[in-house]
Design an enzyme around this catalytic site. Structure first.
Site, PDB file in Angstrom:
ATOM      1  N   CYS A 165       0.825  -1.171   0.051  1.00  0.00           N
ATOM      2  CA  CYS A 165      -0.054  -0.024  -0.100  1.00  0.00           C
ATOM      3  C   CYS A 165       0.815   1.168   0.043  1.00  0.00           C
ATOM      4  O   CYS A 165       0.322   2.387  -0.057  1.00  0.00           O
ATOM      5  CB  CYS A 165      -0.920  -0.145   1.355  1.00  0.00           C
ATOM      6  SG  CYS A 165      -1.870  -1.540   1.240  1.00  0.00           S
ATOM      7  N   HIS A 303      -2.816   7.739   6.214  1.00  0.00           N
ATOM      8  CA  HIS A 303      -2.984   6.464   5.862  1.00  0.00           C
ATOM      9  C   HIS A 303      -4.438   6.060   6.029  1.00  0.00           C
ATOM     10  O   HIS A 303      -5.222   5.482   5.325  1.00  0.00           O
ATOM     11  CB  HIS A 303      -2.056   5.705   6.296  1.00  0.00           C
ATOM     12  CG  HIS A 303      -1.946   4.179   5.441  1.00  0.00           C
ATOM     13  ND1 HIS A 303      -1.867   4.211   4.081  1.00  0.00           N
ATOM     14  CD2 HIS A 303      -2.103   3.163   6.076  1.00  0.00           C
ATOM     15  CE1 HIS A 303      -1.940   2.944   3.863  1.00  0.00           C
ATOM     16  NE2 HIS A 303      -1.960   2.152   4.643  1.00  0.00           N
ATOM     17  N   GLU A 314      -0.962   5.210  14.022  1.00  0.00           N
ATOM     18  CA  GLU A 314      -0.893   6.434  13.075  1.00  0.00           C
ATOM     19  C   GLU A 314      -1.156   7.524  14.238  1.00  0.00           C
ATOM     20  O   GLU A 314      -0.369   8.586  13.902  1.00  0.00           O
ATOM     21  CB  GLU A 314      -1.723   6.687  12.053  1.00  0.00           C
ATOM     22  CG  GLU A 314      -1.381   7.707  10.885  1.00  0.00           C
ATOM     23  CD  GLU A 314      -1.878   7.708   9.776  1.00  0.00           C
ATOM     24  OE1 GLU A 314      -1.562   8.222   8.895  1.00  0.00           O
ATOM     25  OE2 GLU A 314      -2.846   6.911   9.301  1.00  0.00           O
ATOM     26  N   LYS A 335      -9.814   7.970   2.425  1.00  0.00           N
ATOM     27  CA  LYS A 335     -10.227   6.439   2.365  1.00  0.00           C
ATOM     28  C   LYS A 335     -11.466   6.210   3.019  1.00  0.00           C
ATOM     29  O   LYS A 335     -12.193   5.317   2.511  1.00  0.00           O
ATOM     30  CB  LYS A 335      -9.312   5.615   3.160  1.00  0.00           C
ATOM     31  CG  LYS A 335      -7.758   5.337   2.343  1.00  0.00           C
ATOM     32  CD  LYS A 335      -7.005   4.233   3.091  1.00  0.00           C
ATOM     33  CE  LYS A 335      -5.448   4.103   2.498  1.00  0.00           C
ATOM     34  NZ  LYS A 335      -4.932   5.054   2.702  1.00  0.00           N
ATOM     35  N   HIS A 340      -9.857   1.747   0.354  1.00  0.00           N
ATOM     36  CA  HIS A 340      -8.444   1.456  -0.001  1.00  0.00           C
ATOM     37  C   HIS A 340      -7.913   1.134  -1.132  1.00  0.00           C
ATOM     38  O   HIS A 340      -8.012  -0.009  -1.690  1.00  0.00           O
ATOM     39  CB  HIS A 340      -7.949   0.671   1.377  1.00  0.00           C
ATOM     40  CG  HIS A 340      -6.431   0.649   1.499  1.00  0.00           C
ATOM     41  ND1 HIS A 340      -5.573   1.260   0.822  1.00  0.00           N
ATOM     42  CD2 HIS A 340      -5.658   0.081   2.456  1.00  0.00           C
ATOM     43  CE1 HIS A 340      -4.266   1.313   1.224  1.00  0.00           C
ATOM     44  NE2 HIS A 340      -4.399   0.430   2.255  1.00  0.00           N
ATOM     45  N   PHE A 399       1.872  -3.158   3.872  1.00  0.00           N
ATOM     46  CA  PHE A 399       2.364  -4.490   4.602  1.00  0.00           C
ATOM     47  C   PHE A 399       3.880  -4.891   4.080  1.00  0.00           C
ATOM     48  O   PHE A 399       4.331  -4.645   3.198  1.00  0.00           O
ATOM     49  CB  PHE A 399       1.600  -5.864   3.827  1.00  0.00           C
ATOM     50  CG  PHE A 399       0.040  -5.966   4.114  1.00  0.00           C
ATOM     51  CD1 PHE A 399      -0.484  -5.268   5.386  1.00  0.00           C
ATOM     52  CD2 PHE A 399      -0.745  -6.727   3.437  1.00  0.00           C
ATOM     53  CE1 PHE A 399      -1.729  -5.551   5.840  1.00  0.00           C
ATOM     54  CE2 PHE A 399      -2.123  -7.009   4.091  1.00  0.00           C
ATOM     55  CZ  PHE A 399      -2.644  -6.084   5.026  1.00  0.00           C
TER      56      PHE A 399
END
Length: 414
Positions: A165, A303, A314, A335, A340, A399
């Site tokens: 991502c 994010h 975050e 998002k 996403h 990831f």
């Protein structure tokens, strides 16, 4: 090596669940519209997650042509169309650039997974001789960059970034660095993803990473909200034209914003979970703000995936970087509206960040209804806000422990 060349954004292109143009995307972000709906591409009734942010009304044949579109995976189609938008927006025509100094860096987390799934079915049902000769070039994650460079005669640096991502954000950061160090004058960059396929949805569902709020799709993506239960997948592309400042000025290009920072780090912690306290995110934000005063940051495009761990970590990372200023910052997760887009998320979110800087408007975090005590900052809840944005950052985490932060500020020719 001196990295002192200034880099500006002169063109934007986007295909998103909120619209098939930058203008439509931006208008719907400001309105707080959700692009999430039940999956229509296949029968998802046996899937745990049955909702997604699809590109409504996208017609590859109309946009690219029947013959060429059939030889491209959807993720490449999205990149090609968005790149054309960005080129046109930048009014970048032949003769205005040196092809050897015009490059392409595009990111994708999973590349041509739709092609992979379809051709595997062909192999199993009809045998190896029926597998398409275009299977490999349609499937590999660098082909979007390849197709775009061919179409626009971009003979400079050309490659793909693959970091889950963070892929799109890595692409933008690397394109920025390429111009800074003098290896190109113009770069086309961003991310593209087409992950809405049965095996992709099944895989993420098996990880328990996605929302199962199938009965109310528009309310399913809810970053920082106490009732968040996972991310919602989306698809599309976000592309930007970056230029060395003097090159842009010489051709009298319009300038959206200046890129002033790029930070990247690795968690070295876990294949899917973020490091405790967002330690890797702390380092990427600090690196992006080298030479800048963190107290001058007005806005963070987070994010903000709507997963329990990411949003908490975050938030902790933002507090660690900004201290008392964290409570004065405006933070939002777009998002909440787009879902996403995996490797494309950094692309469309940096487009949104640049537009926030340009227009002094903060897109909201929709579906923020139940405050989480562990997520207690200003997330621009539910309604867009008019506010001066001189300096903004955009976060992307992937990831594998990949962290990227990009910084953009208002352009002043001084």
């Amino acid at each position: 090596m001196q990295l002192n060349r200034r880099v500006v954004v002169t063109g934007l292109g986007a295909l998103t669940p909120l619209g098939l143009s930058v203008e439509e995307y931006w208008e719907n972000l400001k309105k707080g519209v959700s692009g999430i709906a039940p999956i229509t591409y296949f029968d998802a009734s046996d899937q745990a997650t049955q909702i997604a942010g699809e590109l409504k009304g996208f017609d590859a044949v109309k946009a690219i042509g029947k013959k060429e579109s059939r030889r491209m995976d959807p993720y490449t189609q999205y990149a090609v169309v968005s790149a054309q938008m960005a080129i046109e927006d930048a009014q970048l025509s032949d003769g205005q650039f040196d092809p050897d100094r015009f490059g392409v860096v595009l990111g994708s987390g999973i590349g041509g997974i739709i092609t992979f799934e379809q051709q595997h079915s062909v192999l199993m049902e009809k045998g190896p001789r029926r597998v398409s000769p275009f299977f490999v070039p349609m499937m590999i994650a660098d082909m979007a960059a390849g197709e775009v460079s061919i179409r626009h005669h971009a003979k400079g640096p050309n490659f793909a970034t693959v970091s889950a991502c963070a892929s799109g954000a890595h692409a933008i950061g690397e394109a920025y660095r390429i111009i800074q160090r003098g290896d190109a004058e113009v770069m086309l960059t961003g991310g593209s993803e087409a992950p809405i396929s049965p095996i992709s949805i099944a895989g993420f569902s098996s990880m328990k990473a996605m929302s199962t709020r199938n009965h109310e799709p528009e309310r399913a993506s809810r970053p920082f909200d106490a009732e968040r239960d996972g991310f919602v997948p989306g698809e599309g592309a976000g592309i930007l034209i970056l230029e060395e400042l003097n090159h842009a000025l010489q051709r009298n290009a319009k300038i959206y914003a200046e890129i002033v920072g790029y930070g990247l780090s690795g968690d070295a912690y876990h294949i899917t979970s973020p490091a405790p306290g967002g330690e890797g995110a702390v380092r990427s934000m600090k690196l992006a703000l080298r030479g800048l005063d963190p107290k001058n940051v007005d806005y963070i495009n987070a994010h903000g995936t709507s997963t329990p761990y990411n949003d908490k970590n975050e938030t902790e990372a933002i507090k660690a970087v900004f201290g008392d200023h964290a409570r004065k910052l405006a933070i939002s997760s777009t998002k909440s509206m787009t879902g996403h887009l995996l490797g494309a998320s950094g692309g469309i979110e940096f487009v949104a960040t640049v537009l926030a800087v340009k227009h002094d408007i903060l897109p909201p975090t929709i579906n923020y209804e139940n405050p989480d005590p562990e997520c207690d900052l200003d997330y621009v809840p539910n309604v867009a806000r008019k506010q001066t944005v001189n300096l903004a950052i955009s976060n992307s985490f992937g990831f594998g422990g990949h962290n990227v932060t990009l910084a953009a500020q208002k352009f002043t020719n001084s």
